[in-house]
Design a protein around this motif. Structure first.
Motif, PDB file in Angstrom:
ATOM      1  N   CYS A  39       0.823  -1.218   0.000  1.00  0.00           N
ATOM      2  CA  CYS A  39       0.000   0.000   0.000  1.00  0.00           C
ATOM      3  C   CYS A  39       0.854   1.265   0.000  1.00  0.00           C
ATOM      4  O   CYS A  39       0.509   2.245  -0.652  1.00  0.00           O
ATOM      5  CB  CYS A  39      -0.929   0.023   1.204  1.00  0.00           C
ATOM      6  N   ILE A  40       1.953   1.241   0.745  1.00  0.00           N
ATOM      7  CA  ILE A  40       2.766   2.452   0.841  1.00  0.00           C
ATOM      8  C   ILE A  40       3.933   2.455  -0.154  1.00  0.00           C
ATOM      9  O   ILE A  40       4.804   3.308  -0.086  1.00  0.00           O
ATOM     10  CB  ILE A  40       3.271   2.698   2.274  1.00  0.00           C
ATOM     11  N   SER A  41       3.917   1.509  -1.088  1.00  0.00           N
ATOM     12  CA  SER A  41       4.979   1.492  -2.093  1.00  0.00           C
ATOM     13  C   SER A  41       4.872   2.693  -3.035  1.00  0.00           C
ATOM     14  O   SER A  41       5.841   3.055  -3.691  1.00  0.00           O
ATOM     15  CB  SER A  41       4.982   0.178  -2.879  1.00  0.00           C
ATOM     16  N   CYS A  42       3.722   3.319  -3.100  1.00  0.00           N
ATOM     17  CA  CYS A  42       3.557   4.572  -3.848  1.00  0.00           C
ATOM     18  C   CYS A  42       3.817   5.711  -2.851  1.00  0.00           C
ATOM     19  O   CYS A  42       3.233   5.729  -1.769  1.00  0.00           O
ATOM     20  CB  CYS A  42       2.146   4.711  -4.392  1.00  0.00           C
ATOM     21  N   HIS A  43       4.661   6.643  -3.220  1.00  0.00           N
ATOM     22  CA  HIS A  43       4.995   7.723  -2.284  1.00  0.00           C
ATOM     23  C   HIS A  43       3.772   8.542  -1.901  1.00  0.00           C
ATOM     24  O   HIS A  43       3.725   9.130  -0.832  1.00  0.00           O
ATOM     25  CB  HIS A  43       6.102   8.614  -2.845  1.00  0.00           C
ATOM     26  N   GLU A  44       2.740   8.553  -2.755  1.00  0.00           N
ATOM     27  CA  GLU A  44       1.532   9.307  -2.412  1.00  0.00           C
ATOM     28  C   GLU A  44       0.933   8.810  -1.104  1.00  0.00           C
ATOM     29  O   GLU A  44       0.439   9.595  -0.306  1.00  0.00           O
ATOM     30  CB  GLU A  44       0.459   9.189  -3.511  1.00  0.00           C
ATOM     31  N   MET A  45       0.953   7.518  -0.891  1.00  0.00           N
ATOM     32  CA  MET A  45       0.408   6.948   0.339  1.00  0.00           C
ATOM     33  C   MET A  45       1.417   7.060   1.491  1.00  0.00           C
ATOM     34  O   MET A  45       1.055   7.431   2.598  1.00  0.00           O
ATOM     35  CB  MET A  45       0.032   5.475   0.131  1.00  0.00           C
ATOM     36  N   LYS A  46       2.670   6.747   1.215  1.00  0.00           N
ATOM     37  CA  LYS A  46       3.689   6.748   2.267  1.00  0.00           C
ATOM     38  C   LYS A  46       3.864   8.131   2.879  1.00  0.00           C
ATOM     39  O   LYS A  46       3.981   8.273   4.090  1.00  0.00           O
ATOM     40  CB  LYS A  46       5.019   6.250   1.714  1.00  0.00           C
ATOM     41  N   LYS A  85     -10.828  -4.413  -4.498  1.00  0.00           N
ATOM     42  CA  LYS A  85      -9.586  -4.372  -5.278  1.00  0.00           C
ATOM     43  C   LYS A  85      -9.817  -3.663  -6.612  1.00  0.00           C
ATOM     44  O   LYS A  85      -8.971  -2.889  -7.066  1.00  0.00           O
ATOM     45  CB  LYS A  85      -9.037  -5.783  -5.519  1.00  0.00           C
ATOM     46  N   LEU A  86     -10.964  -3.920  -7.231  1.00  0.00           N
ATOM     47  CA  LEU A  86     -11.285  -3.224  -8.488  1.00  0.00           C
ATOM     48  C   LEU A  86     -11.435  -1.725  -8.252  1.00  0.00           C
ATOM     49  O   LEU A  86     -10.979  -0.912  -9.050  1.00  0.00           O
ATOM     50  CB  LEU A  86     -12.568  -3.796  -9.108  1.00  0.00           C
ATOM     51  N   MET A  87     -12.068  -1.356  -7.142  1.00  0.00           N
ATOM     52  CA  MET A  87     -12.210   0.067  -6.808  1.00  0.00           C
ATOM     53  C   MET A  87     -10.842   0.707  -6.565  1.00  0.00           C
ATOM     54  O   MET A  87     -10.603   1.847  -6.948  1.00  0.00           O
ATOM     55  CB  MET A  87     -13.099   0.230  -5.564  1.00  0.00           C
ATOM     56  N   ALA A  88      -9.935  -0.034  -5.951  1.00  0.00           N
ATOM     57  CA  ALA A  88      -8.599   0.489  -5.660  1.00  0.00           C
ATOM     58  C   ALA A  88      -7.789   0.693  -6.931  1.00  0.00           C
ATOM     59  O   ALA A  88      -6.833   1.474  -6.938  1.00  0.00           O
ATOM     60  CB  ALA A  88      -7.863  -0.451  -4.711  1.00  0.00           C
ATOM     61  N   ALA A  89      -8.169   0.016  -8.001  1.00  0.00           N
ATOM     62  CA  ALA A  89      -7.477   0.211  -9.278  1.00  0.00           C
ATOM     63  C   ALA A  89      -7.563   1.672  -9.715  1.00  0.00           C
ATOM     64  O   ALA A  89      -6.685   2.165 -10.433  1.00  0.00           O
ATOM     65  CB  ALA A  89      -8.056  -0.711 -10.340  1.00  0.00           C
ATOM     66  N   ASN A  90      -8.590   2.377  -9.279  1.00  0.00           N
ATOM     67  CA  ASN A  90      -8.722   3.806  -9.584  1.00  0.00           C
ATOM     68  C   ASN A  90      -7.549   4.600  -8.998  1.00  0.00           C
ATOM     69  O   ASN A  90      -7.038   5.526  -9.636  1.00  0.00           O
ATOM     70  CB  ASN A  90     -10.054   4.338  -9.052  1.00  0.00           C
ATOM     71  N   TYR A  93      -4.624   3.951 -11.182  1.00  0.00           N
ATOM     72  CA  TYR A  93      -4.823   4.702 -12.426  1.00  0.00           C
ATOM     73  C   TYR A  93      -4.367   6.154 -12.248  1.00  0.00           C
ATOM     74  O   TYR A  93      -3.618   6.687 -13.066  1.00  0.00           O
ATOM     75  CB  TYR A  93      -6.300   4.630 -12.833  1.00  0.00           C
ATOM     76  N   HIS A  94      -4.792   6.778 -11.165  1.00  0.00           N
ATOM     77  CA  HIS A  94      -4.410   8.177 -10.922  1.00  0.00           C
ATOM     78  C   HIS A  94      -2.918   8.305 -10.588  1.00  0.00           C
ATOM     79  O   HIS A  94      -2.300   9.321 -10.915  1.00  0.00           O
ATOM     80  CB  HIS A  94      -5.287   8.805  -9.839  1.00  0.00           C
ATOM     81  N   HIS A  95      -2.352   7.285  -9.973  1.00  0.00           N
ATOM     82  CA  HIS A  95      -0.907   7.281  -9.737  1.00  0.00           C
ATOM     83  C   HIS A  95      -0.176   7.277 -11.084  1.00  0.00           C
ATOM     84  O   HIS A  95       0.719   8.089 -11.317  1.00  0.00           O
ATOM     85  CB  HIS A  95      -0.508   6.056  -8.913  1.00  0.00           C
ATOM     86  N   LEU A  96      -0.574   6.365 -11.965  1.00  0.00           N
ATOM     87  CA  LEU A  96       0.077   6.259 -13.273  1.00  0.00           C
ATOM     88  C   LEU A  96      -0.190   7.477 -14.147  1.00  0.00           C
ATOM     89  O   LEU A  96       0.671   7.903 -14.914  1.00  0.00           O
ATOM     90  CB  LEU A  96      -0.390   4.985 -13.982  1.00  0.00           C
TER      91      LEU A  96
END
Length: 177
Positions: A39-46, A85-90, A93-96
């Motif tokens: 979950c925190i592998s994206c800096h946005e979350m960390k 999990k499908l909802m979290a794909a959003n 998507y915004h990260h990418l």
């Protein structure tokens, strides 16, 4: 005609082994994406919501029980888990896409993201909260007088956790109201 050469039993065994391997891989992927590390592998979350979370009793408390990201955000049952999990794909998507790739962009979008989570939790009657917290397991006499009054009132009204406990594990988003 080639399958007859192998025999139905052999094909059944091979199909079973392949099925078990695919199911195991699928379950492994679900487990890997349920870790806080993922979950925190994206800096946005960390750098944002995780930084909030580590300051709360859900991270560190007297009993030593820690609620990880998935404990609060992912249902345990398979069907609801897959939908979540499908909802979290959003978010991915915004990260990418780069719409939340800086602290400023994330904070600007945070009220929308937060409202989405709160709506989901309200719609599911705070299902994930209730895996650890339930009115039936509460010792109201060990709560403060105000806490006891509020919890018992909420129980009578059939309210869900998120109606009162917004911001319990993450700071509330800044609003331009």
């Amino acid at each position: 005609m080639g399958w007859r050469k192998w025999g139905a039993a052999t094909l059944l065994v091979v199909g079973g082994v392949v099925g078990v391997a695919l199911w195991g891989g699928f379950q492994g992927a679900l487990a890997a994406t349920n870790t806080s590390e993922f979950c925190i592998s994206c800096h946005e979350m960390k750098d944002t919501v995780y930084a909030d979370y580590i300051k709360t009793p859900h991270f560190k408390n007297a009993s030593g029980v820690r609620a990880e990201c998935a404990d609060c955000h992912v249902p345990r049952e398979l069907g609801p888990k897959l939908m979540r999990k499908l909802m979290a794909a959003n978010d991915l998507y915004h990260h990418l896409l780069g719409t939340i790739d800086t602290p400023e962009k994330f904070e600007a979008r945070r009220p929308v993201l937060t409202e989405r989570v709160w709506s989901y939790m309200k719609a599911t009657d705070s299902r994930e909260c209730r895996h650890c917290h339930s009115y039936e397991a509460m010792d109201f006499h060990k709560q403060t007088e105000r806490g006891r009054e509020k919890m018992q009132e909420s129980q009578k009204k059939g309210e869900t956790c998120i109606e009162c406990h917004q911001g319990v594990a993450h700071s509330l988003p800044k609003r331009d109201d």
